[in-house]
Structure formats: C-alpha cells, structure tokens
Design a protein around this motif. Structure first.
Motif, PDB file in Angstrom:
ATOM      1  N   THR A 268     -14.515   9.360  -5.009  1.00  0.00           N
ATOM      2  CA  THR A 268     -14.564   7.890  -4.912  1.00  0.00           C
ATOM      3  C   THR A 268     -15.466   7.328  -6.003  1.00  0.00           C
ATOM      4  O   THR A 268     -15.133   6.333  -6.665  1.00  0.00           O
ATOM      5  CB  THR A 268     -15.079   7.461  -3.521  1.00  0.00           C
ATOM      6  OG1 THR A 268     -14.159   7.930  -2.532  1.00  0.00           O
ATOM      7  CG2 THR A 268     -15.186   5.945  -3.404  1.00  0.00           C
TER       8      THR A 268
ATOM      9  N   LEU B 299     -11.464   0.997  -2.814  1.00  0.00           N
ATOM     10  CA  LEU B 299     -11.866   0.769  -1.425  1.00  0.00           C
ATOM     11  C   LEU B 299     -12.066   2.098  -0.712  1.00  0.00           C
ATOM     12  O   LEU B 299     -11.391   3.082  -1.001  1.00  0.00           O
ATOM     13  CB  LEU B 299     -10.798  -0.035  -0.678  1.00  0.00           C
ATOM     14  CG  LEU B 299     -10.624  -1.459  -1.185  1.00  0.00           C
ATOM     15  CD1 LEU B 299      -9.291  -1.596  -1.895  1.00  0.00           C
ATOM     16  CD2 LEU B 299     -10.683  -2.463  -0.064  1.00  0.00           C
TER      17      LEU B 299
ATOM     18  N   GLY C 260     -11.575   4.590   2.275  1.00  0.00           N
ATOM     19  CA  GLY C 260     -10.621   4.821   3.363  1.00  0.00           C
ATOM     20  C   GLY C 260     -11.240   5.684   4.444  1.00  0.00           C
ATOM     21  O   GLY C 260     -10.607   5.995   5.443  1.00  0.00           O
TER      22      GLY C 260
ATOM     23  N   THR D 102       0.875  -1.170   0.000  1.00  0.00           N
ATOM     24  CA  THR D 102       0.000   0.000   0.000  1.00  0.00           C
ATOM     25  C   THR D 102       0.910   1.217   0.000  1.00  0.00           C
ATOM     26  O   THR D 102       1.769   1.356   0.870  1.00  0.00           O
ATOM     27  CB  THR D 102      -0.904  -0.006   1.247  1.00  0.00           C
ATOM     28  OG1 THR D 102      -1.569  -1.267   1.303  1.00  0.00           O
ATOM     29  CG2 THR D 102      -1.939   1.077   1.176  1.00  0.00           C
TER      30      THR D 102
ATOM     31  N   CYS E 174     -13.221  -1.821   2.402  1.00  0.00           N
ATOM     32  CA  CYS E 174     -12.699  -0.643   3.100  1.00  0.00           C
ATOM     33  C   CYS E 174     -11.401  -0.949   3.824  1.00  0.00           C
ATOM     34  O   CYS E 174     -11.134  -2.087   4.209  1.00  0.00           O
ATOM     35  CB  CYS E 174     -13.730  -0.139   4.119  1.00  0.00           C
ATOM     36  SG  CYS E 174     -14.098  -1.323   5.428  1.00  0.00           S
ATOM     37  N   VAL E 175     -10.618   0.099   3.999  1.00  0.00           N
ATOM     38  CA  VAL E 175      -9.479   0.075   4.916  1.00  0.00           C
ATOM     39  C   VAL E 175      -9.898   1.018   6.037  1.00  0.00           C
ATOM     40  O   VAL E 175      -9.915   2.231   5.867  1.00  0.00           O
ATOM     41  CB  VAL E 175      -8.190   0.558   4.234  1.00  0.00           C
ATOM     42  CG1 VAL E 175      -7.036   0.577   5.221  1.00  0.00           C
ATOM     43  CG2 VAL E 175      -7.857  -0.337   3.045  1.00  0.00           C
TER      44      VAL E 175
ATOM     45  N   TYR F 233      -2.851   4.683  -2.219  1.00  0.00           N
ATOM     46  CA  TYR F 233      -3.456   5.180  -0.989  1.00  0.00           C
ATOM     47  C   TYR F 233      -3.531   6.699  -1.098  1.00  0.00           C
ATOM     48  O   TYR F 233      -2.505   7.370  -1.092  1.00  0.00           O
ATOM     49  CB  TYR F 233      -2.587   4.691   0.174  1.00  0.00           C
ATOM     50  CG  TYR F 233      -2.941   5.124   1.568  1.00  0.00           C
ATOM     51  CD1 TYR F 233      -4.046   5.913   1.864  1.00  0.00           C
ATOM     52  CD2 TYR F 233      -2.123   4.724   2.632  1.00  0.00           C
ATOM     53  CE1 TYR F 233      -4.329   6.301   3.159  1.00  0.00           C
ATOM     54  CE2 TYR F 233      -2.392   5.099   3.933  1.00  0.00           C
ATOM     55  CZ  TYR F 233      -3.503   5.899   4.186  1.00  0.00           C
ATOM     56  OH  TYR F 233      -3.764   6.285   5.484  1.00  0.00           O
TER      57      TYR F 233
ATOM     58  N   LYS G 176      -7.237   3.020  -2.309  1.00  0.00           N
ATOM     59  CA  LYS G 176      -7.994   3.291  -1.078  1.00  0.00           C
ATOM     60  C   LYS G 176      -8.114   4.810  -0.994  1.00  0.00           C
ATOM     61  O   LYS G 176      -7.100   5.514  -1.020  1.00  0.00           O
ATOM     62  CB  LYS G 176      -7.210   2.706   0.085  1.00  0.00           C
ATOM     63  CG  LYS G 176      -7.356   3.472   1.353  1.00  0.00           C
ATOM     64  CD  LYS G 176      -6.318   3.088   2.381  1.00  0.00           C
ATOM     65  CE  LYS G 176      -6.850   3.588   3.691  1.00  0.00           C
ATOM     66  NZ  LYS G 176      -5.998   4.147   4.634  1.00  0.00           N
TER      67      LYS G 176
ATOM     68  N   THR H 274      -8.945   7.827   1.167  1.00  0.00           N
ATOM     69  CA  THR H 274      -9.212   8.404   2.482  1.00  0.00           C
ATOM     70  C   THR H 274      -9.458   9.889   2.282  1.00  0.00           C
ATOM     71  O   THR H 274      -8.616  10.726   2.574  1.00  0.00           O
ATOM     72  CB  THR H 274      -8.023   8.166   3.431  1.00  0.00           C
ATOM     73  OG1 THR H 274      -7.757   6.768   3.459  1.00  0.00           O
ATOM     74  CG2 THR H 274      -8.336   8.623   4.851  1.00  0.00           C
TER      75      THR H 274
END
Length: 299
Positions: A175, A191, A193, A106, A209-210, A138, A166, A168
């Motif tokens: 997204t 995913l 975040g 990641t 999800c993370v 990420y 991911k 965040t």
C-alpha cells in the motif's frame, strides 16, 4: 460521474440482502443504504465481495445497481462492482453500471485463472476503455490469488479514467509503495481495503477506505477518517483500535457472513447469506453480540 476530489473517506462495500429465492431484496437493500448514509459515509460501493457479487446473476447485479443508484439519489457517489473472470463479462457489467447511472466502477482482478502482468494490464485497459466512468481498481490477492504489483499499478495509473486502487491486502508495504509511485499523479488515489490499516493508510497519504465493517459500524469508521482529517490523530487512532474487535470477528464464520449476521443482530434485517455459506453458530452469534454491545450498537 465521480469527480476525483470526491474519491475520499469511507465507502462501505454494502451487503446485499436477498429473499428466500436468493434474489435481491429491494426493501432490504434500501434499509442498508439508509443505515450507512445515516452513519455519515462518503460513498456507497454496491456489488463488492461483502455484497456477494459472485453469487448474483447478471439480472440481480443490474437490479442491485439500479436500486442503489435510485435510492442514494446523488447524496454520495455510487461505486458499482464490475468484476468477473473474463474481460468480456467485466465490460458487460461496466456498461450496465454506466447505463444504470453509477458514478464509478470498482473492478477486481480476475479470480480462478492466473493472468500474467501483460494480460492483467490489457484486461483493465479494455474495461477502462469500454466506459466513460472512472475506474477504481480492487486488489484482493487472498481471495483471487492475483496481485496487482507495484510496477503494474504504475502503468495502469497512467490510463486516464483509472483513478485509484483499493488494496485489500495485509501487505502494508505494498500500500505504501502504491502511494509512493502514484503520489505525483493528481488524478489517482489509494484507499485501504483492510479495516486494520485505515489509520495507517491515511498517515501515508491515502485517501480513505473501503471498509466492510462500515456496514455495521459506519459512524465509528467515519470517526477514524474525520478525526484524522481534523488533525486529531490521537482520537483517530483510538477509533481505529476500537474497530479492531469487529474486524477480528470476520473469522467467526465463513466469509462474507459475519457482516450480514451483525446487521441482523443490530436490527437492520438483511436475511441469509447465499448458499453454500451459512450463518455463524449460536455460540459465535453470542460472541458477536458482545462485540456489538461494546460498540453500543445493541443494548
């Protein structure tokens, strides 16, 4: 090595317990891994931002990855953070993680500096080319001030071993766009975040999800995913709402201490945050206890 069909579900960015010298505490880390695996998570992400990767030197990062790989022992995929400011350092971390037996990497955008899109593309391409491991990008613009734009993601998603991202970011439209522009790439997953947006990301076709809160409440976060995948959308939504007070508690202390404090409160001892970060105040710890009681995580 991660198979694309295993990039799904709930992956906690596990907290890293440290000893009094702020070195990785092996037993503490094993206890965290056991706790989240008992909670039914689908993967483990070591050296994320909740794992205080930025606070650990190379030897400690290596130790954290090796302990995690050995202790998980193939039960779920292990994602290892390979994030740093320079491309050279990220490549060094990527190769270390591959050697240690991680299933995937990641990689966060660089922090502190402000690369342009071409520089960011070259950065991620060089890291991906330096390893056989699949790479999960990420994006965390609030923390790094660098953002992977939708157009940049379209280009990066064409690199063979870049398999997902991911996000965040509280920009949920981004997204959705990530999902839209990559939906025809069979080997690419998006995913969440942000723990507020797990249900929403799944609804748009995201893969999971993370979630930092999955350190503390893994069963509840897994419930969002499992119920959604089983078609129980109402149950999944209910679990998502139930999780929100725990996510709201991030503001009770300096990031990333709150998940560590919660772990200590529920009896999974993870020690102190790495300085300069300090524990939440007594008053905030009392408020955390109330949230944890409401979630049946403490009596």
């Amino acid at each position: 090595m991660l198979k694309i069909e295993d990039l799904k579900g709930v992956m906690p960015p596990i907290v890293t317990p440290v000893d009094a010298q702020e070195n990785v505490d092996e037993q503490g880390l094993k206890n965290v891994i056991d706790y989240v695996l008992d909670g039914g998570v689908h993967g483990v992400f070591v050296l994320g931002s909740n794992g205080e990767f930025y606070a650990l030197d190379f030897e400690n990062q290596k130790k954290a990855v090796e302990i995690t790989v050995n202790h998980v022992n193939g039960r779920v995929p292990v994602f290892a953070g390979a994030s740093a400011i320079t491309t050279k350092e990220c490549i060094k971390l990527a190769q270390m993680a591959e050697e240690a037996g991680a299933d995937a990497l990641t990689v966060l955008t660089p922090m502190f500096i402000k690369p342009n899109e071409k520089e960011l593309y070259n950065h991620f391409e060089a890291i991906a080319k330096s390893t056989k491991l699949p790479v999960l990008l990420y994006n965390n613009p609030d923390k790094t001030t660098n953002n992977i734009s939708v157009s940049l993601l379209e280009k990066l998603a064409k690199i063979d071993n870049i398999v997902g991202i991911k996000n965040t970011s509280f920009d949920f439209a981004q997204t959705i766009e990530y999902i839209r522009v990559t939906k025809d790439i069979p080997n690419f997953k998006v995913l969440s975040g942000s723990d507020y947006l797990i249900y929403g990301t799944l609804a748009y076709g995201g893969a999971g999800c993370v979630a930092g809160t999955a350190n503390v409440a893994p069963k509840l976060v897994v419930e969002i995913y499992d119920k959604y995948m089983a078609g129980d959308y109402e149950g999944a939504m209910e679990a998502q709402y139930k999780l929100i007070p725990l996510r709201n508690a991030y503001s009770y202390g300096s990031f990333p201490v709150v998940m560590k404090d919660c772990m200590n409160l529920i009896g999974v001892k993870v020690g102190d945050p790495v300085k300069p970060i300090e524990h939440c105040t007594e008053e905030k710890l009392e408020e955390l206890k109330k949230i944890l009681r409401d979630l049946d995580l403490i009596k």
